[in-house]
Scaffold this motif. Structure first.
Motif, PDB file in Angstrom:
ATOM      1  N   ARG A  43       0.858  -1.194   0.000  1.00 47.97           N
ATOM      2  CA  ARG A  43       0.000   0.000   0.000  1.00 47.97           C
ATOM      3  C   ARG A  43       0.886   1.232   0.000  1.00 47.97           C
ATOM      4  NH1 ARG A  43      -5.334  -1.352   1.033  1.00 47.97           N
ATOM      5  NH2 ARG A  43      -5.650  -3.438   1.922  1.00 47.97           N
ATOM      6  N   MET A  44       0.448   2.272  -0.684  1.00 45.24           N
ATOM      7  CA  MET A  44       1.285   3.468  -0.809  1.00 45.24           C
ATOM      8  C   MET A  44       0.424   4.643  -1.249  1.00 45.24           C
ATOM      9  SD  MET A  44       1.392   1.294  -3.462  1.00 45.24           S
ATOM     10  CE  MET A  44       0.791   1.395  -5.144  1.00 45.24           C
ATOM     11  N   ASN A  45       1.040   5.825  -1.262  1.00 49.15           N
ATOM     12  CA  ASN A  45       0.368   7.038  -1.719  1.00 49.15           C
ATOM     13  C   ASN A  45       0.891   7.511  -3.065  1.00 49.15           C
ATOM     14  OD1 ASN A  45      -1.238   7.209   0.611  1.00 49.15           O
ATOM     15  ND2 ASN A  45       0.388   8.275   1.717  1.00 49.15           N
ATOM     16  N   LEU A  46       2.153   7.204  -3.371  1.00 49.40           N
ATOM     17  CA  LEU A  46       2.736   7.558  -4.659  1.00 49.40           C
ATOM     18  C   LEU A  46       4.020   6.744  -4.816  1.00 49.40           C
ATOM     19  CD1 LEU A  46       1.614   9.364  -6.868  1.00 49.40           C
ATOM     20  CD2 LEU A  46       3.035  11.227  -6.048  1.00 49.40           C
ATOM     21  N   ASN A  94      -3.176   4.407   3.552  1.00 46.32           N
ATOM     22  CA  ASN A  94      -2.683   4.607   2.193  1.00 46.32           C
ATOM     23  C   ASN A  94      -3.803   4.652   1.161  1.00 46.32           C
ATOM     24  OD1 ASN A  94       0.004   2.753   3.310  1.00 46.32           O
ATOM     25  ND2 ASN A  94       0.311   4.748   2.374  1.00 46.32           N
ATOM     26  N   THR A  95      -3.572   5.472   0.154  1.00 46.93           N
ATOM     27  CA  THR A  95      -4.576   5.739  -0.867  1.00 46.93           C
ATOM     28  C   THR A  95      -4.646   4.644  -1.918  1.00 46.93           C
ATOM     29  OG1 THR A  95      -3.932   8.048  -0.541  1.00 46.93           O
ATOM     30  CG2 THR A  95      -5.427   7.586  -2.356  1.00 46.93           C
ATOM     31  N   PHE A  96      -3.493   4.063  -2.282  1.00 51.84           N
ATOM     32  CA  PHE A  96      -3.444   3.108  -3.383  1.00 51.84           C
ATOM     33  C   PHE A  96      -2.808   1.792  -2.949  1.00 51.84           C
ATOM     34  CE2 PHE A  96      -2.788   7.422  -5.206  1.00 51.84           C
ATOM     35  CZ  PHE A  96      -4.034   7.561  -5.796  1.00 51.84           C
ATOM     36  N   THR A  97      -2.947   0.785  -3.812  1.00 50.53           N
ATOM     37  CA  THR A  97      -2.327  -0.521  -3.598  1.00 50.53           C
ATOM     38  C   THR A  97      -1.564  -0.915  -4.866  1.00 50.53           C
ATOM     39  OG1 THR A  97      -4.017  -1.994  -4.522  1.00 50.53           O
ATOM     40  CG2 THR A  97      -4.433  -1.110  -2.313  1.00 50.53           C
ATOM     41  N   ILE A  98      -0.789  -2.012  -4.758  1.00 49.82           N
ATOM     42  CA  ILE A  98      -0.068  -2.491  -5.943  1.00 49.82           C
ATOM     43  C   ILE A  98      -0.922  -3.417  -6.801  1.00 49.82           C
ATOM     44  CG2 ILE A  98       2.229  -2.247  -4.951  1.00 49.82           C
ATOM     45  CD1 ILE A  98       2.185  -5.255  -4.326  1.00 49.82           C
ATOM     46  N   THR A  99      -2.129  -3.700  -6.343  1.00 49.22           N
ATOM     47  CA  THR A  99      -3.015  -4.562  -7.126  1.00 49.22           C
ATOM     48  C   THR A  99      -3.236  -3.967  -8.514  1.00 49.22           C
ATOM     49  OG1 THR A  99      -4.132  -5.375  -5.144  1.00 49.22           O
ATOM     50  CG2 THR A  99      -5.325  -5.582  -7.231  1.00 49.22           C
TER      51      THR A  99
END
Length: 466
Positions: free
Chosen positions: A84-87, A153-158
């Motif tokens: 999970r990450m933001n950018l 976190n805003t996004f994932t690596i999916t």
């Protein structure tokens, strides 16, 4: 924001929309078309930032350049990005007006979200817009009602290259918005961070005690954020042991050093582990593509006698920030040198400088370029109660839900978004937001409001000259 919205997302933040034409107004073309004071807008011309400080040695410059290269690098799943990450890069967030700055006019999170298959943008469309600021999200409370405050976190690596088999659901942000349980942060500039790091605790405390009568009369208190073991309140705390030193980096001055600041950001913002933060924040075993920390010392190829090993990434990030020069102010733009000089005088007379201290001084340093230098940061590095209007409901270290670090103002003339959540691009709106129930800035904002419009304009011109 009124009291019933104490931990709510302001309407402008919920909408996530700030018209682009209101973000960048060339200060050179600004005309006094009316008598009312107005923000001249983002100062035009060269960035005046992004290079290294003067006086570095050849080796120090090389370390700066190595750090700059890492800071600009875009990470991917193979590098340890996520789960999970933001950018996907430090430089993506810190790019306005130059590398090391803050949120740019075009939000790179939109393109990053759309790069996943399927796009991850729909889940965050309520607050991530192409013409809005980069946003980090935090939840105020856990489902059981206990304090949270950690980064969600805003996004994932999916759906991204190299992440086959990892199927992570994004957080239900719509639910958190409906429950008024989400707050936002935007990237804070790191210009001149090495100078800030070298300001002794004693200098911060001496400045806190200075002008005590005037501060008391205006209701200004302020205190250092000091880490004491067992007193950290945050969803994902960084405990600084028992040393009791003054922390100074971050919106609530929650980090004590650039190495800690860098390690936390690598882990929290990009999901990349290191020797400083060794554990993944997302523990789903299907999404663990490395069984050891991603950013570690290369012991296999290092020569422990000659000490020839290279710095790891978080050390490079810290070195880049440590040697990054402060922004260069303008002596005559906007409004001319005379207006700027008058504005600086008014800035002091109304009381702004009591918190936004124009200059502190570094102490001893192993780096001569950082030793005993004036730091024109316009901050006391203390946290202050900003009242219900700016409260975010989050505690970090000893900084409570309504407290924020006095934001350094150097480089203000080139910033697009203001306040911790980027809710406005208008400097005067940001000033007025400092005034609300319980804020230490109430009397100072009232003094500003009592100025003549021409005097207010001088203050705005001075601020945009920084």
């Amino acid at each position: 924001m009124n009291r019933k919205l104490l931990y709510a997302v302001p309407a402008v933040v919920l909408a996530g929309f700030i018209p682009l034409e209101s973000q960048i107004v060339s200060s050179q073309s600004f005309q006094h078309s009316s008598s009312r004071a107005r923000d001249p807008g983002v100062r035009g011309g060269a960035a005046g930032a992004g290079g290294h400080i003067a006086g570095l040695t050849y080796n120090e410059i090389k370390f700066f350049e190595l750090g700059l290269e890492d800071f600009k690098e875009v990470e991917n799943v193979a590098d340890g990005l996520g789960p999970r990450m933001n950018l996907d890069g430090c430089g993506s967030c810190h790019s306005q007006p130059a590398i090391g700055g803050t949120s740019p006019a075009v939000n790179p999170q939109v393109a990053f979200a759309n790069a996943a298959t399927p796009s991850q943008l729909p889940a965050v469309a309520a607050f991530i817009r192409v013409d809005g600021p980069i946003r980090e999200t935090r939840l105020v409370k856990n489902p059981d009602g206990t304090p949270d405050g950690g980064v969600t976190n805003t996004f994932t690596i999916t759906g991204r290259e190299g992440a086959a088999g990892c199927n992570l659901a994004q957080h239900d942000f719509a639910k958190e918005i409906a429950n008024r349980n989400i707050i936002f942060r935007i990237p804070s500039p790191v210009f001149g961070a090495g100078l800030i790091e070298q300001i002794p605790d004693s200098a911060i405390l001496a400045n806190q005690s200075a002008n005590s009568g005037q501060k008391s009369a205006l209701g200004i208190r302020g205190r250092p954020n000091v880490f004491v073991s067992g007193r950290t309140i945050s969803g994902f705390p960084n405990r600084n042991g028992n040393d009791g030193t003054i922390t100074r980096f971050g919106w609530k001055a929650q980090n004590v050093s650039l190495l800690l600041f860098s390690g936390e950001a690598y882990n929290v913002e990009m999901g990349i582990t290191s020797e400083l933060f060794q554990n993944e924040r997302e523990q789903d075993p299907a999404c663990q593509f490395a069984t050891v920390p991603n950013d570690t010392q290369d012991f296999a190829n290092a020569d422990p006698v000659k000490l020839t090993s290279s710095p790891i990434a978080i050390q490079n990030f810290a070195n880049f920030q440590r040697f990054l020069a402060p922004p260069t102010p303008s002596s005559d733009t906007p409004g001319g040198a005379t207006s700027i000089a008058r504005g600086k005088s008014q800035f002091v007379s109304v009381g702004c400088a009591l918190c936004h201290t124009p200059t502190l001084k570094t102490g001893n340093s192993t780096v001569a370029a950082l030793r005993n230098k004036d730091v024109n940061l316009f901050s006391d590095l203390l946290v202050h109660d900003m009242g219900v209007g700016l409260a975010d409901g989050v505690s970090q270290g000893q900084a409570g839900p309504r407290e924020f670090r006095t934001s350094p103002l150097w480089g203000l003339g080139k910033r697009i978004f203001f306040l911790h959540d980027g809710r406005t691009s208008d400097l005067e709106v940001a000033i007025q937001a400092h005034r609300s129930d319980g804020s230490e800035a109430n009397a100072v904002v009232r003094n500003f409001n009592n100025l003549r419009e021409s005097q207010k304009q001088d203050v705005l011109n001075f601020l945009r000259s920084l």
